[in-house]
Design a protein around this motif. Sequence first.
Motif, PDB file in Angstrom:
ATOM      1  N   ASP A 123       6.016   4.542  -0.307  1.00 14.14           N
ATOM      2  CA  ASP A 123       5.752   3.493  -1.201  1.00 14.14           C
ATOM      3  C   ASP A 123       5.826   2.220  -0.644  1.00 14.14           C
ATOM      4  N   ASP A 124       5.500   1.308  -1.183  1.00 15.74           N
ATOM      5  CA  ASP A 124       6.018  -0.441  -0.773  1.00 15.74           C
ATOM      6  C   ASP A 124       5.356  -0.392   0.853  1.00 15.74           C
ATOM      7  N   LEU A 125       4.575   0.125   1.298  1.00  9.75           N
ATOM      8  CA  LEU A 125       4.187  -0.279   2.990  1.00  9.75           C
ATOM      9  C   LEU A 125       3.375  -1.565   2.906  1.00  9.75           C
ATOM     10  N   PHE A 126       3.730  -2.180   4.195  1.00  8.56           N
ATOM     11  CA  PHE A 126       2.898  -3.504   4.144  1.00  8.56           C
ATOM     12  C   PHE A 126       1.836  -3.149   5.020  1.00  8.56           C
ATOM     13  N   TRP A 141      10.295   7.596  -0.412  1.00  7.32           N
ATOM     14  CA  TRP A 141       9.725   8.738  -0.614  1.00  7.32           C
ATOM     15  C   TRP A 141       9.490   9.132  -2.297  1.00  7.32           C
ATOM     16  N   ARG A 142       8.116   9.379  -2.486  1.00 12.40           N
ATOM     17  CA  ARG A 142       7.803   9.402  -3.740  1.00 12.40           C
ATOM     18  C   ARG A 142       6.910  10.712  -4.019  1.00 12.40           C
ATOM     19  N   ALA A 200       0.847  -1.214   0.035  1.00 10.33           N
ATOM     20  CA  ALA A 200      -0.040   0.031  -0.088  1.00 10.33           C
ATOM     21  C   ALA A 200       1.028   1.304   0.058  1.00 10.33           C
ATOM     22  N   THR A 201       0.349   2.256  -0.349  1.00  9.38           N
ATOM     23  CA  THR A 201       0.982   3.681  -0.114  1.00  9.38           C
ATOM     24  C   THR A 201       0.157   4.572   0.940  1.00  9.38           C
ATOM     25  N   GLN A 202       0.949   5.419   1.294  1.00 11.80           N
ATOM     26  CA  GLN A 202       0.384   6.501   2.491  1.00 11.80           C
ATOM     27  C   GLN A 202       1.080   7.748   2.521  1.00 11.80           C
TER      28      GLN A 202
END
Length: 494
Positions: free
Chosen positions: A387-390, A375-376, A361-363
Motif C-alpha cells: 500500500d501507499d506506493l508513489f 504489507w496488506r 498506488a498499490t502493487q
Amino acid sequence: VKRDWETITHGLKTPKTPTCILFNEKREFRKFGYDAVMKYKSLPCSKAHKWYFFQNFKMNLYDVCLKTWNKPECRLEASNGKTLPALTVFSKSLCYMKEHALSTIQNASFQTVYDHKEVTWVITVPAIWSAAAGLISDMFSEKLIIALEPEAASLWCKQLPQEGFMVDSSDNKKFEDSPGIQYIVVDCGGGTTDITVHEIQENHYLKELHKASGGGWGGNTVDENFSAFPKEIFSDVAECKKDISHFFKKVKGAVWQDGTIMITYEKMKSFFAYSTKKIIDTLKEILHKPEMAKVQYVLLVGGFASSVILRDEICEAFSKKYHILCPIETQAAIAKGAVLFGVNPQTVASRVSARTYGIAATQKFDPAIHDLRKWRVSKSGDYVYCDDLFKKLVGIEESVNINEVAHFTFHPTEPDQTSVCFSFYCTEKQDAQYVDEEGLELLGSCRVPMPDTKLGKKRQLKLEIKFGLTEFKATGTDITSNQSQTVMIDFLAV
C-alpha cells in the motif's frame, strides 16, 4: 481599466494601483488602491484605530499563508495591529477588481449589450487565489486562466519592435521573428523576483527551458531599507533639542542642507544591495549551467526593473556576454502579456516541472523491495499487496508539453469495491517510493464511483491526466459504469 486607474483623482498616476484595501469597523469593505490610502489618511484618530487598512499584503501569500490561506487561523495584520482572515482580504480585493473591470467595460460599451459571463478572466500567479473571489462559478470553468507573470511578460516583449525597449536595443528583429533564440526573463516586482528561461519556437510559441526560480527580493526591500535609514540618523531622542544638522555629523552618506537631506549615490545604492546581490547571484547560478550556453539575452521586466540602479548593476555584471533588454513599459508588460495569454494560452508550448508529481498506488507485495509495514492482505485472503506506493507521473525539471495527455489503467484491489480514491502528491525529490515519506505533500484527490461489481477485480479504471496551462486536470473513469470524477491540480506548486 489600467487607463482608468492612471487618471484617478488625488493627483496620483502610476501604471498599477497599489495593493491596499480598507475595511470599516464592522469589517465591511470600503475602498481599494489609492482610494483606500487617501480615505484611511483622512480618518480622524478616533476612527482610524477601529478600521482595518492593509497594504503590500500580497507577500503574505509567500511568507505566512501559502498552505493555510483559506483557513480561519490564517489572518493578516492591518496597519494598526488589528487582524482579519486572509481569505477575506484576498477575496474582497479580487471582487473589487472584478466589479471595477465590468463597470469600465460597460461604460466603454455605449449601446452594446454584453453578458458578463462572456468575460474570460486572467489572473497572474499565485494560483491559490483561483476560486477565492467568485470570479467564476466553478474551478473547471474555461472562463478563468491562471498566468505566470514571467511568461506573460515574455509574450508581450517577444513581439515588441526595437523602439519598444529602452536598454541595449541592439537588433531590429522582434524576438518572435527569430526561432531558436533563447533568453532569460527576470521579473522584478515589488514583493518577489521571478526568473525563468524561454526559447522561441518556429510557430512563435514559447518553450520553457528552466524551471521558475527566485525569491522575495523585490523592490519592497529597498523601501524597507530606506525607511530604516532615518532611524540611523535620529537614533538618540534625548538630543532632540540640538540643531538638526548635529544629527548628521556621524552619519555616512547623508548631510543636512537647507532643510533637505542630501543622500549620496553610494548610500542610495546600499539600499538596493540585498536585492541586487540575490538577483545577480541567482542569474549567475542559472546561466553557468551547460544547458544555458545558447542564452543571448537578459530581459528585465516588472516595476522594480524601472530602477536605474538595478539595471546598472545587472548591466555591469552581465553586459559583456549578454544583451540586456528592458521594455519601456516595465510595469505594464506583465498585464499586457497576460491579455495575450488569455487570448491564446497555447502560445506557451511547454513548461519545466517545478516538482515531481505522482499518485498513490498499490502493487503486488514483493518482500525484496517493499517495506513490511506496507504489507496488506485483501479481504478474500488471496492477494497480498503493498500500500501507499508513489507512482511518478512527471519528474522535477522535466519538460512537459502543454495539453499532453497521459493515460493509465488501474484495477480495484477488492472484488466488491464500490469506489476508488485517486490521491495526488508532489515532492522536490527526483522520485519516492512511498507517499508518506518526508518531503511529500498531498495536493488533492478525487473519488470515482464503481457501483457495478459483477466483474470483481477484472474491472478497469482509466486515469487520464491532461497537462494544461498552470495546472493539470486528472479524470478517473470506471469503464464498467462509465462514471468519472475530475480534479484540478496546481502544476506549479512550490
